[in-house]
Design a protein around this motif. Structure first.
Motif: not given
Length: 104
Positions: A72-80
């Motif tokens: 979840f955290l990685v996905q959020r970071e990819v989205m900025g």
């Protein structure tokens, strides 16, 4: 009666009249849905960890929670979206999960 229309400055900037805008909108929509699914996985995994009495199977519940939170955290970071602290507080992510993924 006059019809409403989008300001022309927005029309040009967003490219509303192009197929690119439609594609961009659909991509953003899919990203939002994927982020929502990932957030629900975090909620389920953390609930399972909280409800676990301890002992046998606790390590598996901790691993599942850590994997869900990390994804979840990685996905959020990819989205900025980089504000981890708000997510940690919102989902009440325990320290043992954060230690497992190496988050501060």
């Amino acid at each position: 009666m006059s019809s409403l229309r989008m300001p022309q400055s927005l029309v040009r900037r967003l490219g509303v009249d192009t197929g690119e805008a439609v594609l961009r909108y659909e991509l953003l929509e899919e990203q939002a849905h994927a982020l929502g699914r990932s957030g629900r996985k975090v909620e389920v995994a953390l609930a399972a960890l909280r409800d676990h009495p301890g002992g046998e199977g606790r390590a598996e519940a901790l691993k599942a929670a850590a994997d869900a939170v990390w994804g979840f955290l990685v996905q959020r970071e990819v989205m900025g979206l980089r504000d981890r602290q708000a997510i940690i507080e919102q989902y009440a992510i325990p320290r043992e999960v954060l230690n497992r993924i190496g988050a501060r």
